[in-house]
Design a protein around this motif. Structure first.
Motif, PDB file in Angstrom:
ATOM      1  N   LEU A 172       0.821  -1.217   0.000  1.00 23.36           N
ATOM      2  CA  LEU A 172       0.000   0.000   0.000  1.00 23.36           C
ATOM      3  C   LEU A 172       0.854   1.266   0.000  1.00 23.36           C
ATOM      4  O   LEU A 172       0.545   2.226  -0.723  1.00 23.36           O
ATOM      5  CB  LEU A 172      -0.945  -0.001   1.201  1.00 23.36           C
ATOM      6  N   ILE A 173       1.910   1.274   0.785  1.00 23.24           N
ATOM      7  CA  ILE A 173       2.787   2.459   0.817  1.00 23.24           C
ATOM      8  C   ILE A 173       3.408   2.695  -0.559  1.00 23.24           C
ATOM      9  O   ILE A 173       3.501   3.831  -1.012  1.00 23.24           O
ATOM     10  CB  ILE A 173       3.851   2.297   1.922  1.00 23.24           C
ATOM     11  N   THR A 174       3.820   1.627  -1.212  1.00 30.31           N
ATOM     12  CA  THR A 174       4.404   1.755  -2.549  1.00 30.31           C
ATOM     13  C   THR A 174       3.384   2.294  -3.543  1.00 30.31           C
ATOM     14  O   THR A 174       3.690   3.207  -4.324  1.00 30.31           O
ATOM     15  CB  THR A 174       4.957   0.397  -3.029  1.00 30.31           C
ATOM     16  N   VAL A 175       2.168   1.767  -3.494  1.00 32.31           N
ATOM     17  CA  VAL A 175       1.114   2.244  -4.396  1.00 32.31           C
ATOM     18  C   VAL A 175       0.821   3.720  -4.136  1.00 32.31           C
ATOM     19  O   VAL A 175       0.751   4.526  -5.073  1.00 32.31           O
ATOM     20  CB  VAL A 175      -0.164   1.385  -4.245  1.00 32.31           C
ATOM     21  N   PHE A 217       0.282   6.969  -6.859  1.00 28.59           N
ATOM     22  CA  PHE A 217      -0.614   8.111  -6.636  1.00 28.59           C
ATOM     23  C   PHE A 217       0.121   9.372  -6.192  1.00 28.59           C
ATOM     24  O   PHE A 217      -0.486  10.411  -5.991  1.00 28.59           O
ATOM     25  CB  PHE A 217      -1.693   7.741  -5.621  1.00 28.59           C
ATOM     26  N   HIS A 218       1.428   9.267  -5.986  1.00 33.92           N
ATOM     27  CA  HIS A 218       2.282  10.405  -5.633  1.00 33.92           C
ATOM     28  C   HIS A 218       1.828  11.132  -4.363  1.00 33.92           C
ATOM     29  O   HIS A 218       1.882  12.357  -4.281  1.00 33.92           O
ATOM     30  CB  HIS A 218       2.395  11.389  -6.801  1.00 33.92           C
ATOM     31  N   LYS A 256       5.095  11.071   1.480  1.00 36.58           N
ATOM     32  CA  LYS A 256       5.618   9.944   2.257  1.00 36.58           C
ATOM     33  C   LYS A 256       5.171  10.005   3.721  1.00 36.58           C
ATOM     34  O   LYS A 256       5.196   9.017   4.417  1.00 36.58           O
ATOM     35  CB  LYS A 256       7.144   9.908   2.197  1.00 36.58           C
ATOM     36  N   LEU A 257       4.771  11.182   4.177  1.00 36.28           N
ATOM     37  CA  LEU A 257       4.388  11.342   5.580  1.00 36.28           C
ATOM     38  C   LEU A 257       2.884  11.241   5.821  1.00 36.28           C
ATOM     39  O   LEU A 257       2.440  11.425   6.934  1.00 36.28           O
ATOM     40  CB  LEU A 257       4.917  12.672   6.111  1.00 36.28           C
ATOM     41  N   LEU A 258       2.111  10.957   4.802  1.00 34.05           N
ATOM     42  CA  LEU A 258       0.665  10.796   5.019  1.00 34.05           C
ATOM     43  C   LEU A 258       0.314   9.413   5.424  1.00 34.05           C
ATOM     44  O   LEU A 258       0.792   8.447   5.139  1.00 34.05           O
ATOM     45  CB  LEU A 258      -0.109  11.174   3.763  1.00 34.05           C
TER      46      LEU A 258
END
Length: 144
Positions: free
Chosen positions: A130-133, A138-139, A142-144
């Motif tokens: 999920l983090i990679t996607v 979806f750009h 990284k901190l969301l």
């Protein structure tokens, strides 16, 4: 122990949990005009302790991740590190305070390994996908 109030005055965690249990029992009795059985009180307190451990796990996982990303670590490695620390935290506090086994029959390292394996095979794999996607496709920040 927590140092509260005047110098030399201490309140331990057991006292705090006992106070919470008393407040919950009193509220229940006022609302429903009957008292909680011992089993229900124990179940409610176990659920509350489990919830506190869960919240602390989330804070540890995200806090570690955010700090490491800010320090320029790759987001996948930061996620694995935060996740690993939160699983260790969960295992320690759940065994010590939530699901207490006074018989001492549990092998700490064996349950620790099972915990990591079960979480790693589900949570960390899904989390990293999920983090990679979110970040790569979806750009998202990284901190969301």
């Amino acid at each position: 122990m927590l140092n509260i109030g005047k110098k030399g005055t201490f309140i331990d965690m057991k006292s705090i949990w006992n106070l919470i249990e008393l407040v919950i029992s009193s509220m229940y009795e006022k609302c429903f005009h009957k008292s909680l059985s011992l089993q229900k009180r124990l179940s409610i307190m176990q659920f509350l302790r489990f919830s506190v451990v869960g919240v602390s796990n989330s804070l540890i996982s995200y806090g570690t991740y955010a700090l490491l990303v800010k320090l320029k670590m790759h987001h996948i490695l930061a996620n694995i590190t935060g996740f690993s620390l939160s699983v260790f935290n969960a295992h320690y506090w759940n065994n010590k305070y939530v699901f207490v086994d006074d018989s001492n029959h549990r092998n700490w390292w064996k349950t620790f390994a099972k915990t990591y394996l079960s979480y790693a095979l589900s949570g960390i794999v899904i989390s990293n996908i999920l983090i990679t996607v979110w970040i790569e496709i979806f750009h998202c920040s990284k901190l969301l």
